[in-house]
Write a protein that holds these residues in place. Structure first.
Motif, mmCIF file in Angstrom:
data_model
loop_
_atom_site.group_PDB
_atom_site.id
_atom_site.type_symbol
_atom_site.label_atom_id
_atom_site.label_comp_id
_atom_site.label_asym_id
_atom_site.label_seq_id
_atom_site.Cartn_x
_atom_site.Cartn_y
_atom_site.Cartn_z
ATOM 1 N N PHE A 235 66.690 10.643 38.989
ATOM 2 C CA PHE A 235 67.302 11.943 39.236
ATOM 3 C C PHE A 235 66.628 13.018 38.389
ATOM 4 C CE2 PHE A 235 70.676 8.738 39.783
ATOM 5 C CZ PHE A 235 70.970 8.953 41.125
ATOM 6 N N ASN A 236 66.554 14.212 38.970
ATOM 7 C CA ASN A 236 66.045 15.358 38.226
ATOM 8 C C ASN A 236 67.124 15.802 37.247
ATOM 9 O OD1 ASN A 236 65.355 18.015 37.364
ATOM 10 N ND2 ASN A 236 64.012 18.223 39.131
ATOM 11 N N LEU A 237 66.811 15.781 35.965
ATOM 12 C CA LEU A 237 67.797 16.086 34.923
ATOM 13 C C LEU A 237 68.376 17.486 35.070
ATOM 14 C CD1 LEU A 237 69.272 15.312 32.336
ATOM 15 C CD2 LEU A 237 67.260 16.001 31.048
ATOM 16 N N ASP A 243 78.326 13.377 39.685
ATOM 17 C CA ASP A 243 78.488 12.097 40.372
ATOM 18 C C ASP A 243 77.196 11.293 40.366
ATOM 19 O OD1 ASP A 243 81.123 12.645 40.905
ATOM 20 O OD2 ASP A 243 80.717 13.548 42.858
ATOM 21 N N GLU A 244 76.048 11.971 40.360
ATOM 22 C CA GLU A 244 74.773 11.262 40.280
ATOM 23 C C GLU A 244 74.517 10.743 38.869
ATOM 24 O OE1 GLU A 244 72.159 13.556 43.752
ATOM 25 O OE2 GLU A 244 72.201 14.347 41.701
ATOM 26 N N LEU A 245 74.884 11.540 37.884
ATOM 27 C CA LEU A 245 74.644 11.134 36.490
ATOM 28 C C LEU A 245 75.466 9.910 36.104
ATOM 29 C CD1 LEU A 245 74.505 14.625 34.731
ATOM 30 C CD2 LEU A 245 72.612 13.046 35.068
ATOM 31 N N ASP A 267 69.985 26.777 29.741
ATOM 32 C CA ASP A 267 69.309 27.264 30.948
ATOM 33 C C ASP A 267 68.280 26.237 31.412
ATOM 34 O OD1 ASP A 267 68.816 28.961 33.027
ATOM 35 O OD2 ASP A 267 67.376 30.207 31.940
ATOM 36 N N GLY A 268 68.685 24.975 31.366
ATOM 37 C CA GLY A 268 67.828 23.884 31.792
ATOM 38 C C GLY A 268 67.166 23.189 30.617
ATOM 39 N N PHE A 269 66.952 21.872 30.753
ATOM 40 C CA PHE A 269 66.286 21.091 29.711
ATOM 41 C C PHE A 269 64.772 21.237 29.845
ATOM 42 C CE2 PHE A 269 70.374 18.874 30.097
ATOM 43 C CZ PHE A 269 70.737 18.771 28.761
ATOM 44 N N LYS A 270 64.109 21.315 28.709
ATOM 45 C CA LYS A 270 62.650 21.406 28.701
ATOM 46 C C LYS A 270 61.997 20.027 28.549
ATOM 47 C CE LYS A 270 63.013 25.887 28.803
ATOM 48 N NZ LYS A 270 64.488 25.958 28.736
ATOM 49 N N SER A 271 62.737 19.062 28.016
ATOM 50 C CA SER A 271 62.224 17.701 27.851
ATOM 51 C C SER A 271 63.402 16.741 27.863
ATOM 52 C CB SER A 271 61.447 17.559 26.538
ATOM 53 O OG SER A 271 62.305 17.704 25.431
ATOM 54 N N LEU A 272 63.135 15.482 28.190
ATOM 55 C CA LEU A 272 64.183 14.478 28.216
ATOM 56 C C LEU A 272 64.749 14.238 26.817
ATOM 57 C CD1 LEU A 272 62.687 11.829 30.688
ATOM 58 C CD2 LEU A 272 64.365 13.601 31.179
ATOM 59 N N TYR A 292 65.936 6.465 34.298
ATOM 60 C CA TYR A 292 66.519 6.921 35.542
ATOM 61 C C TYR A 292 66.398 8.431 35.725
ATOM 62 C CZ TYR A 292 68.742 2.312 35.369
ATOM 63 O OH TYR A 292 68.992 0.968 35.287
ATOM 64 N N LEU A 293 65.723 9.120 34.795
ATOM 65 C CA LEU A 293 65.662 10.579 34.843
ATOM 66 C C LEU A 293 64.231 11.085 34.867
ATOM 67 C CD1 LEU A 293 68.419 11.280 32.170
ATOM 68 C CD2 LEU A 293 68.644 11.580 34.638
ATOM 69 N N GLN A 294 64.083 12.301 35.341
ATOM 70 C CA GLN A 294 62.776 12.960 35.337
ATOM 71 C C GLN A 294 63.011 14.459 35.306
ATOM 72 O OE1 GLN A 294 60.795 11.921 38.953
ATOM 73 N NE2 GLN A 294 62.356 12.763 40.281
ATOM 74 N N LEU A 295 61.964 15.216 35.028
ATOM 75 C CA LEU A 295 62.044 16.683 35.042
ATOM 76 C C LEU A 295 61.127 17.226 36.136
ATOM 77 C CD1 LEU A 295 62.059 17.527 31.238
ATOM 78 C CD2 LEU A 295 63.913 17.843 32.861
#
Length: 295
Positions: A235-237, A243-245, A267-272, A292-295
């Motif tokens: 999933f895109n972080l 529900d996806e998380l 205002d959004g994550f810059k890195s995991l 399970y995550l990506q940006l």
């Protein structure tokens, strides 16, 4: 005038009855209060008991006043907004200093750091610092484990990726050739692998197998690696829903809500890696979760 005072017997009796009623009402008006006042019973006053009741009422009133006062809940001072700082009693200059410091991607990790950055007074710091809540990795840092080293690991030459055996195809007998892996541990590795259709996603999942120490895992990775990882949904972080998380291992509804709240603040994550700053995030499971995550 004579005609005005000529009454029949019935009229005369009515006038006398009316006068009698008026006289009776006047008597009741004047004498009844005195009669009731004289019959009033004076009860003895227990001054100690009255004083006790008065103090109890005063204490309850003070409790009610305290309950109505605005309450301050524990918070991370790194995320003080303009409104939050205003309600706490900070000046605009102090708030601006904090925001300028955070804009450089630096963190306040103690009350002393907070005062150094914002230059608040000692009295103000003493008032709000008890409510500071920093992440566990700041307040309770874990000591770095010492790397395992012995004659066995020093004499064994590391294998290349091509020379290593696919961990998703390794047999129990092959695993038992690793120093420190016996019959039970090899069975646990195979059992954990078979829990998921397709086996391991990454070598890091070996840390999920009960009984495997970091040293043993390191020796396994010298001979084995995951070459055929099982397919998973990533999933895109920055766009994933709650529900996806929650479908991700180790993330519950509370942590998912905290992730979304933190994502909105940033205002959004810059890195995991910024996930480790999320409140109540299971930092020890970060390497598993980020699969399970990506940006």
């Amino acid at each position: 005038m004579k005609s005005h005072f000529q009454f029949s017997n019935k009229q005369r009796n009515g006038i006398f009855l009316l006068l009698a009623i008026v006289v009776m009402v006047q008597c009741v008006y004047w004498f009844a209060p005195k009669i009731f006042a004289s019959s009033k019973v004076d009860f003895p006053e227990d001054k100690d008991e009255i004083e006790t009741f008065r103090k109890e009422i005063d204490s309850l009133r003070m409790v009610e006043i305290e309950n109505k006062k605005p309450k301050i809940y524990p918070f991370n001072p790194n995320y003080i907004t303009d409104y939050k700082g205003y309600t706490l009693g900070m000046t605009n200059e102090e708030i601006d200093r904090l925001h300028k410091f955070r804009a450089t991607n630096q963190w306040v990790n103690s009350a002393k750091d907070f005062q150094k950055v914002t230059k608040v007074s000692d009295s103000f710091l003493a008032t709000i610092s008890p409510y500071f809540k920093f992440p566990d990795w700041v307040t309770n840092p874990k000591p770095k484990s010492q790397g395992y080293s012995n004659s066995y690991s020093n004499t064994k030459k590391p294998k290349t990726y091509q020379q290593k055996i696919d961990l998703n195809k390794a047999t129990a007998s092959q695993l038992r050739k690793v120093y420190g892996i016996g019959e039970k541990l090899s069975e646990r590795i195979i059992k954990y692998r078979n829990k998921y259709k397709g086996g391991f996603i990454s070598d890091i999942q070996l840390s999920e197998v009960y009984g495997l120490s970091p040293e043993v895992i390191e020796r396994i990775q010298n001979d084995f690696t995951v070459k055929t990882p099982r397919a998973i949904n990533r999933f895109n972080l920055n766009t994933a829903t709650r529900d996806e998380l929650v479908t991700i291992q180790y993330i519950g509804y509370e942590v998912a809500n905290n992730i979304i709240e933190e994502r909105t603040l940033r205002d959004g994550f810059k890195s995991l890696e910024e996930l480790t700053k999320v409140e109540d995030f299971p930092i020890k499971k970060f390497e598993i979760i980020k699969l399970y995550l990506q940006l």
